[in-house]
Design an enzyme around this catalytic site. Structure first.
Site, PDB file in Angstrom:
ATOM      1  N   HIS A 100       0.690  -1.222  -0.347  1.00 51.87           N
ATOM      2  CA  HIS A 100      -0.099   0.065  -0.108  1.00 51.87           C
ATOM      3  C   HIS A 100       0.795   1.541  -0.062  1.00 51.87           C
ATOM      4  O   HIS A 100       1.996   0.928   0.591  1.00 51.87           O
ATOM      5  CB  HIS A 100      -1.197  -0.111   1.071  1.00 51.87           C
ATOM      6  N   HIS A 102       1.095   4.828   1.299  1.00 50.32           N
ATOM      7  CA  HIS A 102       0.445   6.357   2.317  1.00 50.32           C
ATOM      8  C   HIS A 102       1.371   6.989   1.690  1.00 50.32           C
ATOM      9  O   HIS A 102       1.788   7.650   0.997  1.00 50.32           O
ATOM     10  CB  HIS A 102       1.449   6.023   2.996  1.00 50.32           C
TER      11      HIS A 102
END
Ligand code: 5GP
Ligand code: ZN
Length: 140
Positions: A100, A102
């Protein structure tokens, strides 16, 4: 989809997530424990542990979403800047094993540091060491 992966469950809609963008291969949602208002995570829809496991076309779609969202998130919370980063692997601080990106909105004087704060006292390599590292990366 990976069983008992929290981000796969959010992508599948099995648990609630404040989804802010969905593309062919990526989903973005607000971080549940934000470092700043608007802290957003952009994840591939498929379960990949590390960034380099994402096929190129899916990675392109993901980073296209990151590109769009950097401005959208900054504007939505009236921030001054955004820190964008990936903890790619456990030693880098990755806690959720579904890769992922950020996006952390930043505000003038918020007291946070730049990425250089990751290791402010790192030893500086010599010119030869820099040459060696550059060559090793090129070879790969
Ligand atoms: P990492 O340390 O793996 O780079 O970051 C994981 C991020 O996921 C953390 O910022 C954490 O707050 C966020 N997070 C963990 N569990 C959940 C969850 O159930 N929902 C959402 N929206 N974010 C989560
Ligand atoms: Zn997953």
């Amino acid at each position: 989809m990976s069983e008992d992966c929290i981000f796969c469950s959010i992508v599948a809609g099995d648990i609630p997530g404040r989804i802010v963008r969905e593309t062919n291969h990526a989903v973005a949602f607000l971080d549940a424990n934000p470092l700043a208002p608007g802290h957003t995570l952009v994840v591939p829809k498929q379960h990949y542990g590390r960034l380099n496991e994402i096929p190129g076309d899916e990675a392109a779609d993901l980073f296209d979403a990151v590109h769009d969202l950097s401005a959208a998130v900054e504007d939505a919370v009236d921030a001054d800047a955004v820190s964008i980063g990936i903890n790619d692997g456990e030693a880098a601080g990755q806690e959720v094993p579904h890769t992922h990106v950020h996006l952390v909105p930043r505000f003038e004087g918020d007291g946070g540091g730049p990425f250089h704060a990751i290791n402010p006292s790192s030893e500086q390599p010599s010119e030869d060491e820099l040459d060696e590292i550059a060559e090793a990366v090129r070879e790969r």
